[in-house]
Enzyme design. Structure first.
Site, short mmCIF file in Angstrom:
data_model
loop_
_atom_site.label_atom_id
_atom_site.label_comp_id
_atom_site.label_asym_id
_atom_site.label_seq_id
_atom_site.Cartn_x
_atom_site.Cartn_y
_atom_site.Cartn_z
CB CYS A 76 -3.09 4.87 10.23
SG CYS A 76 -1.24 5.50 9.55
CB CYS A 108 -1.51 -3.43 12.03
SG CYS A 108 -1.58 -2.12 12.90
CB CYS A 161 -1.98 -1.29 6.48
SG CYS A 161 -2.15 -1.09 8.32
CB CYS A 202 2.73 -4.74 19.38
SG CYS A 202 2.68 -3.77 17.74
CD GLU A 256 -6.48 -3.97 15.62
OE1 GLU A 256 -7.47 -4.49 15.18
OE2 GLU A 256 -5.51 -4.37 15.24
CB CYS A 308 0.24 1.42 3.96
SG CYS A 308 1.74 2.49 4.50
#
Length: 356
Positions: free
Chosen positions: A110, A336, A117, A103, A90, A114
């Site tokens: 990832c 995100c 997220c 961005c 993205e 977290c």
């Protein structure tokens, strides 16, 4: 190999290895990063045998728009890009009064985990090359027809977990014969990988460091960010002090407001204490409060507006520089990883549909 990840020196070496003069490498660099070609066929002034070698051994790592969402105000667009291997990442384009910001993602997925997220839901697939990171900027600029003046590495992934490719990306992005974006207009976000913060400080790049803090103490941080089991808040603030001493660049602390978790006045007071400690060390910092974009698969809820305002006021009482992030793209999949997750869910194979 990804030619967009190569710098001018590497391209000169490619040319010389084929018996060409070094200036052919400069010409190739101008085609790839100046004109941002998508195919070697567009490089008209390079010898045919040189182009044949490039076609056989290199690729121009472009990205393809798989999906795009535009906010009602037309000031934000969320892109889902497909890479050459079929993975998707993205990017977000944002229009501000001072120019256009993009961005970008630094990884496919990832591994930081977290709890608020969407990017971490499927773990880490792989790092992006410098060329794949550049391609997100190149494609958005081509697609919008407008210049990009600011770049934020705060999309999917942990940039400092992809350190070497990140540095190559920054240097190519800011090259005088590329997009030539000022290094002062680049922000790199990290969840707090202390060793890499210090490594980045040693590069003496005048970029902005944004630390995704999201908690005032280790106890709350460990509940929401697994990386806190390795690095304490005290270690992170010490690394930020050292970063400022090396670069002179103000530190930004990103703080997502999570209802009932980190948004109480005592949390603000504790956060202020850390910022005041930095101030005593001569370090300038800024706190950016982020109204949480809720993710369906996560249990975290956005703080109430009145609690966010109260938190901001509590920090201001201690003369902490603080802003509430302007909400852009709240009517699209702004958080995100959300758009990628929706795509993956939509394209997933249903085991019941597989015929053996």
């Amino acid at each position: 190999m990804d030619i967009r990840s190569c710098d001018e020196r590497e391209m000169a070496e490619i040319a010389e290895s084929l018996g060409e003069k070094k200036f052919r490498g400069k010409q190739l660099f101008d085609w790839v990063h100046g004109k941002q070609i998508s195919s070697f066929d567009e490089a008209g002034n390079l010898p045919a045998h040189f182009l044949d070698h490039l076609r056989e051994n290199y690729v121009v790592s472009g990205v393809t728009v798989q999906d795009k969402q535009i906010s009602r105000k037309k000031d934000t667009a969320k892109y889902l890009f497909e890479l050459t291997d079929g993975n998707v990442v993205e990017s977000v384009w944002m229009r501000y009064r001072y120019g256009n910001s993009v961005c970008v993602s630094s990884q496919v997925g990832c591994r930081m985990g977290c709890t608020f997220c969407a990017s971490t839901l499927s773990g880490l697939t792989r790092n992006l090359t410098a060329g794949e990171m550049l391609s997100q900027v190149y494609e958005i600029q081509r697609e919008t027809g407008e210049r990009v003046s600011h770049v934020i590495v705060m999309g999917m992934g942990e940039p400092l977990d992809n350190y070497d490719n990140l540095l190559a990306f920054i240097r190519l992005l800011t090259h005088e014969r590329g997009l030539h974006i000022s290094q002062r207009n680049i922000t790199v976000s990290t969840c707090g990988i202390v060793e890499r913060i210090r490594d980045l400080a040693g590069e003496h790049l005048p970029i902005t460091l944004a630390v995704s803090l999201h908690a005032p103490n280790d106890e709350i941080r460990r509940r929401t960010m697994p990386v806190a089991n390795r690095y304490s808040i005290e270690e992170i603030f010490e690394a930020c002090r050292d970063y400022f001493r090396e670069t002179g660049r103000r530190i930004t602390f990103e703080y997502s407001m999570i209802r009932g978790v980190n948004d109480r006045e005592r949390d603000a007071k504790e956060l202020a204490g850390h910022c005041l400690w930095l101030a005593k060390q001569g370090v300038q910092c800024h706190v950016n409060l982020i109204p949480l974009n809720e993710v369906r698969e996560r249990e975290c809820l956005r703080s109430r507006d009145e609690d966010i305002d109260r938190f901001k006021f509590a920090l201001e009482k201690y003369r902490i520089h603080v802003t509430i992030r302007r909400e852009m793209g709240s009517d699209i999949d702004a958080a995100c990883g959300q758009l990628r997750k929706k795509f993956m869910d939509r394209t997933a194979i249903n085991p019941e549909e597989v015929k053996l």
